[in-house]
Write a protein that holds these residues in place. Structure first.
Motif, mmCIF file in Angstrom:
data_model
loop_
_atom_site.group_PDB
_atom_site.id
_atom_site.type_symbol
_atom_site.label_atom_id
_atom_site.label_comp_id
_atom_site.label_asym_id
_atom_site.label_seq_id
_atom_site.Cartn_x
_atom_site.Cartn_y
_atom_site.Cartn_z
ATOM 1 N N PRO A 42 20.770 124.784 -7.034
ATOM 2 C CA PRO A 42 19.505 124.246 -7.556
ATOM 3 C C PRO A 42 18.778 123.420 -6.487
ATOM 4 O O PRO A 42 19.398 122.916 -5.552
ATOM 5 C CB PRO A 42 19.953 123.355 -8.716
ATOM 6 N N SER A 43 17.460 123.279 -6.647
ATOM 7 C CA SER A 43 16.682 122.518 -5.656
ATOM 8 C C SER A 43 17.240 121.100 -5.511
ATOM 9 O O SER A 43 17.781 120.534 -6.458
ATOM 10 C CB SER A 43 15.202 122.483 -6.035
ATOM 11 N N ILE A 44 17.077 120.555 -4.322
ATOM 12 C CA ILE A 44 17.611 119.236 -3.986
ATOM 13 C C ILE A 44 16.432 118.258 -3.949
ATOM 14 O O ILE A 44 15.510 118.426 -3.159
ATOM 15 C CB ILE A 44 18.331 119.275 -2.621
ATOM 16 N N THR A 45 16.452 117.250 -4.813
ATOM 17 C CA THR A 45 15.356 116.285 -4.901
ATOM 18 C C THR A 45 15.298 115.423 -3.641
ATOM 19 O O THR A 45 16.305 114.814 -3.263
ATOM 20 C CB THR A 45 15.526 115.385 -6.130
ATOM 21 N N THR A 46 14.128 115.382 -3.018
ATOM 22 C CA THR A 46 13.949 114.563 -1.819
ATOM 23 C C THR A 46 12.654 113.762 -1.916
ATOM 24 O O THR A 46 11.749 114.096 -2.673
ATOM 25 C CB THR A 46 13.893 115.428 -0.541
ATOM 26 N N HIS A 47 12.588 112.713 -1.114
ATOM 27 C CA HIS A 47 11.393 111.885 -0.968
ATOM 28 C C HIS A 47 11.019 111.902 0.502
ATOM 29 O O HIS A 47 11.888 112.045 1.363
ATOM 30 C CB HIS A 47 11.687 110.450 -1.438
ATOM 31 N N CYS A 48 9.737 111.734 0.814
ATOM 32 C CA CYS A 48 9.300 111.813 2.212
ATOM 33 C C CYS A 48 10.022 110.802 3.110
ATOM 34 O O CYS A 48 10.240 111.066 4.293
ATOM 35 C CB CYS A 48 7.795 111.676 2.331
ATOM 36 N N ASP A 49 10.446 109.659 2.563
ATOM 37 C CA ASP A 49 11.184 108.684 3.367
ATOM 38 C C ASP A 49 12.466 109.298 3.943
ATOM 39 O O ASP A 49 12.859 109.002 5.067
ATOM 40 C CB ASP A 49 11.558 107.449 2.545
ATOM 41 N N GLN A 50 13.122 110.136 3.168
ATOM 42 C CA GLN A 50 14.339 110.801 3.631
ATOM 43 C C GLN A 50 14.045 111.649 4.856
ATOM 44 O O GLN A 50 14.814 111.664 5.816
ATOM 45 C CB GLN A 50 14.899 111.667 2.501
ATOM 46 N N TRP A 51 12.914 112.343 4.853
ATOM 47 C CA TRP A 51 12.547 113.210 5.985
ATOM 48 C C TRP A 51 12.160 112.370 7.193
ATOM 49 O O TRP A 51 12.519 112.695 8.323
ATOM 50 C CB TRP A 51 11.428 114.157 5.562
ATOM 51 N N VAL A 52 11.415 111.284 6.967
ATOM 52 C CA VAL A 52 11.003 110.401 8.066
ATOM 53 C C VAL A 52 12.232 109.782 8.738
ATOM 54 O O VAL A 52 12.283 109.649 9.960
ATOM 55 C CB VAL A 52 10.046 109.298 7.548
ATOM 56 N N GLN A 53 13.241 109.440 7.936
ATOM 57 C CA GLN A 53 14.462 108.841 8.478
ATOM 58 C C GLN A 53 15.369 109.865 9.149
ATOM 59 O O GLN A 53 16.372 109.495 9.766
ATOM 60 C CB GLN A 53 15.243 108.135 7.359
ATOM 61 N N GLY A 54 15.044 111.135 9.042
ATOM 62 C CA GLY A 54 15.853 112.175 9.663
ATOM 63 C C GLY A 54 17.157 112.467 8.948
ATOM 64 O O GLY A 54 18.114 112.965 9.550
ATOM 65 N N VAL A 55 17.231 112.180 7.640
ATOM 66 C CA VAL A 55 18.440 112.435 6.865
ATOM 67 C C VAL A 55 18.518 113.934 6.553
ATOM 68 O O VAL A 55 17.621 114.484 5.921
ATOM 69 C CB VAL A 55 18.445 111.620 5.551
ATOM 70 N N ASP A 56 19.570 114.592 7.011
ATOM 71 C CA ASP A 56 19.756 116.018 6.773
ATOM 72 C C ASP A 56 20.035 116.252 5.293
ATOM 73 O O ASP A 56 20.855 115.562 4.693
ATOM 74 C CB ASP A 56 20.923 116.523 7.625
ATOM 75 N N VAL A 57 19.358 117.221 4.698
ATOM 76 C CA VAL A 57 19.464 117.466 3.264
ATOM 77 C C VAL A 57 20.726 118.241 2.904
ATOM 78 O O VAL A 57 21.350 117.977 1.886
ATOM 79 C CB VAL A 57 18.223 118.233 2.764
#
Length: 135
Positions: free
Chosen positions: A84-99
């Motif tokens: 299923p899709s993985i819920t993310t927020h833009c802060d996670q992407w800015v911080q470079g957290v791998d999904v």
């Protein structure tokens, strides 16, 4: 791609707001993605131990930093969601957290990192999604 947006039609599509992931290899059918106005596919590598790499996509949308990260795998001659899709927020992407990544200690499992609104801010949570062979 949808028509450029103005203050009068912001967030409205002319037709469906859908994207398609297309491949240079003609034998692969495109992957339809609903509620998507753009995005960049990511080669996630081999996550499930089956032949071939998985593809990730963070669909772009008009508003909000909350988005579901999609991961597709090729099974039985067709592209289908790996999980299923993985819920993310833009802060996670800015911080470079791998999904998502392959769990090197547990074959057939992946480690997912989703974003959850908790306490005073956005926190990344870590969970293991297992049993990929049964999806």
């Amino acid at each position: 791609m949808p028509t450029p947006q103005t203050e009068e039609n912001f967030g409205d599509c002319v037709g469906a707001c859908d994207c398609r992931l297309r491949f240079s290899e003609a034998t692969f059918s495109p992957i339809p993605v609903q509620n998507c106005i753009g995005g960049g596919p990511v080669n996630e590598g081999d996550l499930d131990g089956n032949p071939g790499d998985e593809i990730g996509l963070l669909p772009h949308w008009w508003t909000s930093c909350w988005r579901g990260y999609l991961v597709y795998t090729f099974r039985a001659g067709a592209w289908q969601p790996l999980l299923p899709s993985i819920t993310t927020h833009c802060d996670q992407w800015v911080q470079g957290v791998d999904v998502i990544e392959k769990d090197r200690e547990r074959p057939g499992y992946v480690i997912t990192r989703s974003t959850d609104m908790a306490g005073s801010g956005v926190q990344s949570t870590f969970s293991v999604a297992g049993g990929l062979g049964s999806l």
